[in-house]
Design a protein around this motif. Structure first.
Motif, PDB file in Angstrom:
ATOM      1  N   ASN A 226       0.829  -1.288  -0.002  1.00 44.73           N
ATOM      2  CA  ASN A 226       0.010   0.094   0.012  1.00 44.73           C
ATOM      3  C   ASN A 226       0.922   1.303  -0.030  1.00 44.73           C
TER       4      ASN A 226
ATOM      5  N   ARG B 250       1.448   4.334  -3.022  1.00 43.07           N
ATOM      6  CA  ARG B 250       1.442   5.699  -2.807  1.00 43.07           C
ATOM      7  C   ARG B 250       2.483   6.416  -3.361  1.00 43.07           C
TER       8      ARG B 250
ATOM      9  N   GLU C  37       1.684   8.810   6.096  1.00 42.74           N
ATOM     10  CA  GLU C  37       1.873   8.135   4.810  1.00 42.74           C
ATOM     11  C   GLU C  37       1.429   6.625   5.280  1.00 42.74           C
TER      12      GLU C  37
ATOM     13  N   ALA D 179      -2.479   6.724   6.399  1.00 40.82           N
ATOM     14  CA  ALA D 179      -3.098   6.529   5.178  1.00 40.82           C
ATOM     15  C   ALA D 179      -3.117   5.456   4.256  1.00 40.82           C
ATOM     16  N   ALA D 180      -1.987   4.896   4.131  1.00 41.37           N
ATOM     17  CA  ALA D 180      -1.842   3.709   3.358  1.00 41.37           C
ATOM     18  C   ALA D 180      -2.745   2.692   4.157  1.00 41.37           C
TER      19      ALA D 180
ATOM     20  N   ASP E 112      -6.247   2.392   2.720  1.00 44.20           N
ATOM     21  CA  ASP E 112      -6.341   2.373   1.399  1.00 44.20           C
ATOM     22  C   ASP E 112      -6.718   0.920   0.930  1.00 44.20           C
TER      23      ASP E 112
ATOM     24  N   ASP F 199      -6.586  -2.618  -0.961  1.00 45.73           N
ATOM     25  CA  ASP F 199      -5.318  -3.110  -1.591  1.00 45.73           C
ATOM     26  C   ASP F 199      -5.169  -2.984  -2.968  1.00 45.73           C
ATOM     27  N   PRO F 200      -3.771  -2.304  -3.389  1.00 46.33           N
ATOM     28  CA  PRO F 200      -3.643  -2.171  -4.648  1.00 46.33           C
ATOM     29  C   PRO F 200      -3.207  -3.251  -5.453  1.00 46.33           C
TER      30      PRO F 200
END
Length: 799
Positions: free
Chosen positions: A206, A210, A293, A296-297, A300, A302-303
């Motif tokens: 994550n 970013r 960061e 925030a991640a 998020d 999952d990318p």
């Protein structure tokens, strides 16, 4: 060799055509043999003794000055002059050649001190080959003569290499595989915090997404400044996963250095924790708050998985001190890390716990962090802040650390003050500086289940280049550095980049998958140290010039001998500080020691020893004279420190090495002042003339009680002194008189009572020499002891 009979090895030529030119030519035989001793031991002066008459004639002594760029004809002429002017005596030198009325040669009576039978045979084989070559081209430089050791000698070890890297996947791909296989296994622990493999992988993915959104691309440098913590490990892995290369900044480093590193590396952005945010806000680099960061991640989605970086991509940049005063960024590719974490010298697995204690800006952390995580082991992070043996012992015990890597300085401190640290450890790795064999023996005897590995390697070859693992407590004073690890090549070469024979001193070069790309943004500095491999089959490969001196041992291991560019000169002699430190540590009164070379009150370079007492500083102060006597019994006078200081502990820098600058600037208790009184100036006119001759020959003023040989004299300088005295005094002073009266005052007193006389016969001793034998013996002892140390210098270890 144990007896005279076994030591008689005939110096014969294989080439019959050249035999008449050699025959019983003692000067040529001495020159050839001394040239090979210089090649094998890396010394500039070779001590010799010879018999100029029959087998029962008196021994004569001298020192032959040898250098690789010297023409052989010049060397032979130098030896002939020595043979004509050598003094007689009883004490044997390290190398003794005996002339015999044989039709085909000269015989070696005793080999150099410490030479085995195999090494002696190699010496003779190379000397014969070199002499035969020199007869054909006498003006050739020694380095160009007969680089091989003869037809019957074993082949030169041009280089050795570890096995190839087996698993070529890069670190992010291998950690992702561990996360898929064992997601709930602890990956990183610190205090009560536990980060499991599944969570480590997800958080790094994550954060990487970013970073990519912020513009990080393959080859982008991302600076990171954070204390040791699980979050720091996540940030490092995220940068690699995004395809970037991390530049770890030590939080303990001063602001000025941080700014210089950022200005040199020009990172795309910097990840900084809140505690260090203010220090980087004015550097001109885009700064992201790592804490924000990560938070925030975590929220998020999952990318999509990012592609794994390729082996040739840049993985990290590590700055080392530069000789010009400017730090240089070593650019390491992923393949270097892959080869490091896939060792052939040990097995690691999910049952292991690694301690992460090295500063992340120091390349030792590369081994600690990534070796643990690619093998599914647990990484236990030492709490941020100062390292103490007590907290180290608690951390190791709490987390059950099984694999521990320490710098030499920290290892010595722990072994002395908190050996319980090693109680549960199964594998201990130490390196980064000279590791004390005595400390290793003590630790292994007290912890028989522990396996110790001595690791060596420059940052430019990704942390480790060679390793050595003994079967038990190692004998001897010095530890070998072993053999190259997987994916690594090693060569030991002379100044002309030719391989040196077994036992000969050369410079160590490293090659293979671990080799860094070079220095970031510094093509000239890169070209200076990263050279084309000269082998015909190298196919464009490069090698790194380490600047370290080394030699091959008989069993194929490598012995580290010190830095080629940091050895100090004292009174004109090359001195290896590590050898003095080893001698100091052998004293029961000394727990640890470091020796520095600095300018004394006279402005001359001199040695100062900083000692950690085994007892109280007062006890050590009371035994200072005893300690000096102990050193004087094993070291020449120029290697005995003029100043001794007691300190409570040797300060370590952020990388765990002894901070020599802090030692010199800190508070220390001087022990007993200087070991000798200030030099006494000459009094009479004759003393002033003799002192002038000494100054002209030695290049410095000396006291009237200072021994010529201890002040830097040798046989060649003795001949120059005799010639200079003849010019100044208008009379000839026999060589034996100079040996017999090695101080200005002694020599002056002798000249005051002796009438002028002619030179002595070259076939025997001076009339009356028997009456002067004892002072002559003392002078020769000083010369031969110094010469012996010069001959053994190459067998020492690092500064």
């Amino acid at each position: 060799m144990r007896n005279e009979a076994s030591a008689h090895v005939e110096f014969r030529l294989r080439d019959e055509a050249a035999a008449p030119a050699l025959g019983t030519d003692l000067a040529l035989a001495l020159a050839a043999t001394a040239a090979v001793v210089q090649r094998l031991d890396g010394v500039g002066r070779v001590p010799v003794a010879w018999r100029a008459q029959d087998a029962h004639g008196p021994l004569r002594y001298g020192l032959i000055d040898v250098s690789a760029d010297l023409g052989f004809d010049v060397l032979v002429a130098r030896v002939r002059a020595l043979l004509e002017d050598g003094a007689t005596g009883e004490r044997q030198a390290a190398l003794t050649l005996e002339a015999r009325p044989l039709p085909d040669g000269v015989r070696l009576l005793r080999p150099p001190e410490g030479y085995s039978e195999a090494r002696t045979a190699r010496l003779l084989a190379q000397a014969v080959t070199l002499a035969a070559d020199a007869v054909r081209r006498p003006r050739a430089a020694l380095r160009d003569l007969a680089p091989d050791a003869g037809e019957d000698a074993p082949p030169l070890p041009h280089r050795t290499a570890g096995p190839p890297t087996e698993d070529t996947r890069t670190v992010p791909a291998r950690i992702a595989a561990q996360a898929a296989e064992r997601p709930d296994r602890p990956a990183v622990v610190c205090g009560d915090t536990v980060l499991r493999y599944g969570e480590l992988h997800r958080r790094a993915q994550n954060l990487a997404a970013r970073l990519v959104a912020r513009g990080v691309r393959p080859e982008s440098v991302v600076a990171i400044r954070a204390d040791r913590s699980p979050e720091l490990v996540v940030a490092l892995l995220a940068v690699l996963t995004a395809g970037g290369a991390y530049l770890a900044l030590d939080p303990e480093q001063p602001q000025d250095r941080i700014e210089r590193l950022l200005g040199d590396a020009r990172p795309a952005l910097a990840l900084v924790t809140s505690a260090h945010l203010a220090a980087l806000s004015a550097t001109g680099t885009e700064v992201l708050n790592l804490d924000d960061e990560l938070a925030a991640a975590a929220a998020d989605p999952d990318p999509a998985p990012l592609p794994a970086p390729l082996p040739g991509q840049l993985a990290y940049v590590s700055y080392t001190s530069g000789s010009t005063g400017e730090p240089k960024g070593v650019a390491v590719a992923h393949r270097g890390v892959t080869r490091l974490v896939d060792p052939d010298w040990s097995r690691f697995g999910p049952g292991d716990v690694f301690l992460q204690i090295a500063p992340v800006a120091f390349d030792a952390s590369t081994f600690e962090i990534w070796t643990a995580l690619v093998h599914g082991a647990t990484l236990a992070v030492y709490p941020p802040g100062r390292i103490t043996p007590e907290l180290l012992a608690e951390t190791v015990r709490r987390h059950g650390v099984s694999v521990l890597s320490l710098t030499a300085g920290l290892f010595h401190q722990v072994a002395d003050t908190a050996p319980e640290v090693f109680d549960g450890v199964r594998r201990l790795i130490a390196g980064g500086d000279v590791v004390s064999a005595r400390h290793v023996r003590t630790v292994l005897r007290e912890h028989p289940g522990l396996t110790f590995t001595h690791a060596y390697g420059p940052t430019e070859n990704t942390t480790f280049t060679t390793v050595w693992t003994p079967d038990g407590p190692p004998p001897g004073e010095y530890l070998p550095i072993g053999r190259p690890i997987r994916g690594t090549g090693v060569a030991i070469l002379d100044e002309s980049l030719r391989p040196v024979p077994v036992g000969a001193v050369g410079e160590l070069y490293a090659s293979g998958d671990g080799l860094a790309r070079g220095y970031l943004g510094r093509p000239a500095a890169t070209a200076e140290r990263f050279l084309p491999d000269p082998r015909p089959d190298a196919h464009g490969d490069r090698m790194y010039r380490t600047g370290d001196l080394a030699r091959w041992l008989e069993n194929g291991d490598i012995q580290f001998l010190g830095r080629a560019d940091t050895q100090v000169k004292i009174r004109g002699y090359r001195v290896e500080l590590g050898e003095i430190e080893s001698r100091l540590r052998e004293s029961p009164d000394v727990q640890d020691a470091t020796v520095l070379a600095d300018n004394g009150a006279s402005g001359e370079r001199e040695l100062a020893a900083y000692l950690v007492p085994a007892g109280s500083p007062e006890d050590l102060a009371g035994g200072a004279d005893r300690l000096r006597d102990r050193l004087a019994a094993t070291l020449p006078s120029y290697m005995v420190p003029r100043r001794l200081y007691a300190v409570t502990a040797l300060p370590l820098n952020a990388n765990g090495k002894v901070d020599r600058g802090a030692l010199a600037a800190g508070d220390a208790l001087e022990l007993g002042g200087r070991p000798d009184a200030p030099p006494t100036a000459p009094g009479s006119e004759l003393e002033r003339l003799v002192a002038t001759a000494w100054r002209d020959v030695l290049g410095r003023d000396t006291g009237v009680h200072e021994n010529f040989f201890e002040a830097g004299g040798d046989s060649l300088l003795l001949l120059r002194l005799r010639a200079r005295l003849t010019q100044l005094l208008g009379r000839k002073v026999p060589t034996v008189v100079l040996f017999s009266h090695p101080t200005i005052r002694d020599l002056t007193a002798h000249l005051d009572t002796e009438p002028a006389r002619t030179e002595p016969s070259r076939t025997g001793a001076e009339p009356g020499a028997d009456a002067e034998r004892e002072p002559a013996r003392r002078g020769r002892q000083a010369l031969q002891e110094r010469a012996r140390r010069l001959g053994a210098e190459g067998r020492g270890q690092r500064p």
